[in-house]
Design a protein around this motif. Structure first.
Motif, PDB file in Angstrom:
ATOM      1  N   ALA A 157       0.838  -1.200   0.000  1.00  0.00           N
ATOM      2  CA  ALA A 157       0.000   0.000   0.000  1.00  0.00           C
ATOM      3  C   ALA A 157       0.874   1.251   0.000  1.00  0.00           C
ATOM      4  O   ALA A 157       0.596   2.222  -0.709  1.00  0.00           O
ATOM      5  CB  ALA A 157      -0.933  -0.011   1.209  1.00  0.00           C
ATOM      6  N   GLU A 158       1.958   1.221   0.768  1.00  0.00           N
ATOM      7  CA  GLU A 158       2.867   2.378   0.817  1.00  0.00           C
ATOM      8  C   GLU A 158       3.494   2.629  -0.547  1.00  0.00           C
ATOM      9  O   GLU A 158       3.600   3.766  -1.008  1.00  0.00           O
ATOM     10  CB  GLU A 158       3.986   2.134   1.840  1.00  0.00           C
ATOM     11  CG  GLU A 158       3.540   2.330   3.279  1.00  0.00           C
ATOM     12  CD  GLU A 158       4.571   1.790   4.278  1.00  0.00           C
ATOM     13  OE1 GLU A 158       5.647   1.310   3.838  1.00  0.00           O
ATOM     14  OE2 GLU A 158       4.288   1.854   5.486  1.00  0.00           O
ATOM     15  N   ASN A 161       0.918   4.064  -2.878  1.00  0.00           N
ATOM     16  CA  ASN A 161       0.641   5.465  -2.565  1.00  0.00           C
ATOM     17  C   ASN A 161       1.760   6.374  -3.060  1.00  0.00           C
ATOM     18  O   ASN A 161       1.506   7.463  -3.579  1.00  0.00           O
ATOM     19  CB  ASN A 161       0.428   5.646  -1.061  1.00  0.00           C
ATOM     20  CG  ASN A 161      -1.017   5.383  -0.660  1.00  0.00           C
ATOM     21  OD1 ASN A 161      -1.938   5.735  -1.400  1.00  0.00           O
ATOM     22  ND2 ASN A 161      -1.217   4.740   0.472  1.00  0.00           N
ATOM     23  N   THR A 187      -7.306   5.985  -5.573  1.00  0.00           N
ATOM     24  CA  THR A 187      -7.153   5.914  -4.121  1.00  0.00           C
ATOM     25  C   THR A 187      -6.868   4.473  -3.712  1.00  0.00           C
ATOM     26  O   THR A 187      -7.500   3.549  -4.221  1.00  0.00           O
ATOM     27  CB  THR A 187      -8.448   6.390  -3.423  1.00  0.00           C
ATOM     28  OG1 THR A 187      -8.682   7.742  -3.790  1.00  0.00           O
ATOM     29  CG2 THR A 187      -8.325   6.292  -1.908  1.00  0.00           C
ATOM     30  N   VAL A 188      -5.907   4.324  -2.811  1.00  0.00           N
ATOM     31  CA  VAL A 188      -5.609   2.996  -2.269  1.00  0.00           C
ATOM     32  C   VAL A 188      -6.452   2.784  -1.029  1.00  0.00           C
ATOM     33  O   VAL A 188      -6.474   3.634  -0.131  1.00  0.00           O
ATOM     34  CB  VAL A 188      -4.112   2.871  -1.914  1.00  0.00           C
ATOM     35  CG1 VAL A 188      -3.832   1.528  -1.258  1.00  0.00           C
ATOM     36  CG2 VAL A 188      -3.257   3.043  -3.156  1.00  0.00           C
TER      37      VAL A 188
ATOM     38  N   ARG B  46     -11.437  11.378   0.065  1.00  0.00           N
ATOM     39  CA  ARG B  46     -11.277  10.393  -1.006  1.00  0.00           C
ATOM     40  C   ARG B  46     -12.521   9.555  -1.256  1.00  0.00           C
ATOM     41  O   ARG B  46     -12.514   8.696  -2.118  1.00  0.00           O
ATOM     42  CB  ARG B  46     -10.100   9.435  -0.704  1.00  0.00           C
ATOM     43  CG  ARG B  46      -8.792  10.085  -0.366  1.00  0.00           C
ATOM     44  CD  ARG B  46      -8.257  10.972  -1.475  1.00  0.00           C
ATOM     45  NE  ARG B  46      -7.870  10.247  -2.688  1.00  0.00           N
ATOM     46  CZ  ARG B  46      -7.243  10.814  -3.714  1.00  0.00           C
ATOM     47  NH1 ARG B  46      -6.937  12.101  -3.670  1.00  0.00           N
ATOM     48  NH2 ARG B  46      -6.938  10.113  -4.782  1.00  0.00           N
TER      49      ARG B  46
END
Lengths: 471, 185
Positions: A157-158, A161, A187-188, B46
């Motif tokens: 995820a990092e 992003n 968007t994650v 978001r």
């Protein structure tokens, strides 16, 4: 012994078969493969730039992209193998959907035991996925796409992003991208530990902030998905393929693969008793034995006993059944199992099938979402019986009872296919390796126990179950 | 079943009392720190609905407080205009939200099929033994390690796989177990 290693480290290049030109894994393990700079230097975002520049002149329309994906024969890599382009066409046209936005969800909830390909794609080459998502978003008129990544992949995820931030900075995402009039945000969204959220409607529920309970279909997500809007859910590998189809054309894509129904490159996750477990990219439909040879063969030169061809949800195949098996959706389906996420688990002659089936049943008992009674009650029941059997307390009727319960759990008794997945290893294990289960039973300390000859154990139920399961 | 941080622990001695909804209570109201609040506001931008931010906001809560207490549930519910009961329902569905305090390091052993074929259960048992005969999900006496069993971590090529806090470790055996645990202060 190998020393512990922190995982997101550059991995060595995987082995490719002779004459195969790597597509999806080409940049994996190269220096700084995650950065946008190396991605651009390797020709990345070329299709996205092409489209952004070509919209104004009418060179590129969403329909053109969809048609290319349709023509490529790309089938979803998440497990079901549904034709990707066809799925896209199920989204209602603008005049029918009104003001509702369309959403693209990338299914990165890779949780099927034995599967680890999406992790590699996301952690080593995140921009490949992002470009695939941008192209798919254009085809579907999506303004906001989400990546649903499983909670355990914190670093994944990092990395995503960071890659998304790079893409915004370079002007590949955002409002009115490079003056094209297109708007796209990505968007994650991190999951929090639930296998079922890999099922597309459960994923949608989870994204909405609820328990991951699969929805009854229809309506299918393409018509009414997340926030009641048309939604397309695609796997990571599928979206990565889209990028290459746009780069090099559907005709090129179709030249790879066994036949026109099973096209393109494919990542196979090989684990278990092999010399070199790992992710291998080959043409779709490579014969099993060639794949096994790529992974260095069976560990220690031992004999092959069984293979799970498509993750824990797939029926177990015997060594004989996989001998000449083409490893693609139709090939494995013809052997009454499934390619699924192409998670191939190899078991050599030392493997204990009843133990393995018990382990898999534990997984399903733990992961059932609890919505439908046959699954919620059935999965722990199967697990309890199997545990009892391998711990030497099996009862005489257990094998038949296992099949009988399984039969009551599958074939559309539940909202989603989780229940069918849970019984596939049990039914295939018990029917194909019955002697091993009986060996446990013959040692059973259960007081009621006296085993008759195996043929007399109501074989009819076994046959009926095996047939019913796959009909 | 994986136990550990998610085993119902309300009855265990020495732990805080159980509040409404079955959540453990720490007895005082909680509120996000300004930094966490900023993260929450960024998350809310978001999504088209507040509810959709629930999973990410729960992650923020767990990051701040280490686990999800009844008060954390109440605060998250208030921030997102949801009921506490609904939020607790979601928390209990997902295995990664800790419903009880855990040790400084959460050691998660994968025992799914590929790791099972590589003998993961044995290493899991050995790890608990070496840390003081811990039961599944128990925390070591010094509060340093909580050891739990989890399902597939998607590292099947390097079985047995272990995840400690947010990091992944591969090919963990009885031989290199001490080295691994020793690297945590």
């Amino acid at each position: 012994m190998n020393s512990p290693r922190w995982y997101p480290e550059p991995k060595p290049n995987p082995t490719w078969p002779k004459g195969f030109e790597p597509v999806l894994t080409k940049r994996l393990g190269t220096k700084d493969s995650r950065s946008i700079e190396t991605y651009l230097a390797d020709g990345g975002y070329s299709s996205w730039k092409k489209i952004l520049a070509g919209i104004a002149g009418g060179d590129w329309t969403p329909a053109k992209v969809t048609d290319m994906v349709k023509a490529s024969g790309l089938r979803g890599r998440g497990g079901a193998g549904f034709p990707c382009g066809l799925k896209w066409t199920f989204v209602p046209p603008p005049e029918k959907r009104g003001t509702k936005p369309v959403y693209l969800l990338c299914n990165a909830d890779e949780s099927e035991p034995g599967t680890f390909k999406d992790r590699l794609l996301m952690e080593q080459d995140p921009h490949q996925l992002l470009e695939g998502m941008m192209l798919a978003s254009f085809a579907l008129s999506v303004a906001h796409a989400y990546i649903y990544i499983r909670g355990e992949m914190v670093h994944g995820a990092e990395i995503l992003n960071a890659a998304i931030a790079e893409a915004y900075a370079k002007g590949f995402l955002g409002q009115n991208i490079q003056g094209s009039g297109l708007t796209l945000d990505i968007t994650v969204h991190r999951g929090a530990g639930a296998y079922i959220c890999g099922e597309e409607t459960a994923l949608i529920e989870s994204l909405e902030g609820k328990r991951g309970h699969p929805r009854i279909k229809p309506p299918f997500p393409a018509v009414s998905g997340v926030w009641n809007c048309p939604t397309v859910v695609n796997n990571v590998e599928t979206l990565c393929c889209v990028k290459h189809i746009l780069d090099r054309g559907p005709e090129w894509f179709k030249t790879i693969g066994r036949n026109e129904k099973n096209t393109g490159p494919k990542l196979y996750c090989i684990s278990g008793h092999v010399e070199k477990p790992g992710v291998y990219e080959t043409a779709m439909g490579i014969p099993f034995l060639e794949l096994l040879a790529l992974a260095g063969g069976v560990k220690g030169g031992r004999k092959l006993k069984a293979v799970i061809p498509g993750g824990a949800s797939a029926a177990i195949l015997t060594a004989k059944e996989v001998e000449n098996l083409p490893m693609d959706f139709d090939g494995v389906a013809a052997a009454k199992s499934m390619l699924g996420s192409a998670a191939i688990m190899v078991m050599d002659e030392t493997a204990d099938i009843p133990e393995a089936v018990t382990n898999i049943s534990k997984f399903f008992a733990h992961e059932s979402c609890g919505q439908c009674t046959p699954c919620r009650e059935g999965t722990p029941w199967l697990n309890k019986m199997l545990k009892r059997l391998v711990s030497g307390q099996g009862k005489r009727q257990d094998l038949d009872l296992l099949l009988q319960i399984s039969n009551q759990m599958g074939n559309g008794m539940t909202i989603c296919v989780f229940s069918d997945a849970a019984i596939a290893p049990v039914i295939s294990g018990v029917t194909k390796f019955r002697a091993e289960f009986e060996a446990y039973l013959s040692q059973s300390a259960s007081p009621s126990f006296a085993l008759p000859a195996s043929d007399e154990l109501t074989p009819r139920i076994a046959e009926r179950t095996a047939e019913g399961m796959h009909s | 079943m994986s136990g550990g941080a998610n085993t119902p622990v309300g009855e265990l001695p020495g732990l805080p009392r159980v509040g409404e909804h079955g959540a453990l209570s720490i007895g005082k109201p909680l509120a996000f720190s300004p930094e966490s609040r900023k993260k929450v506001d960024a998350i809310l931008r978001r999504y088209p609905t507040k509810q959709a931010a629930l999973l990410p906001v729960l992650w923020v809560a767990q990051e701040e407080w280490g686990w999800i207490s009844r008060e954390a549930v109440d605060h998250v519910a208030q921030v997102l205009s949801l009921s506490s009961a609904f939020v607790w329902g979601v928390v209990t569905f997902y295995t990664m939200y800790n419903r009880a305090p855990v040790g400084k390091h959460l050691v998660q052993f994968c025992t799914s099929i590929s790791c099972h074929l590589a003998g993961a259960e044995g290493v899991y048992a050995e790890c608990r033994k070496r840390l003081g005969n811990l039961k599944p999900g128990e925390t070591s006496a010094d509060g340093k390690f909580t050891v739990i069993e989890v399902e597939c971590l998607a590292q099947c090529d390097r079985a047995p796989a272990v995840m400690i806090n947010d990091d992944d470790y591969a090919v963990i055996t009885n031989e290199n177990l001490d080295e691994l645990l020793g690297s945590f202060k």
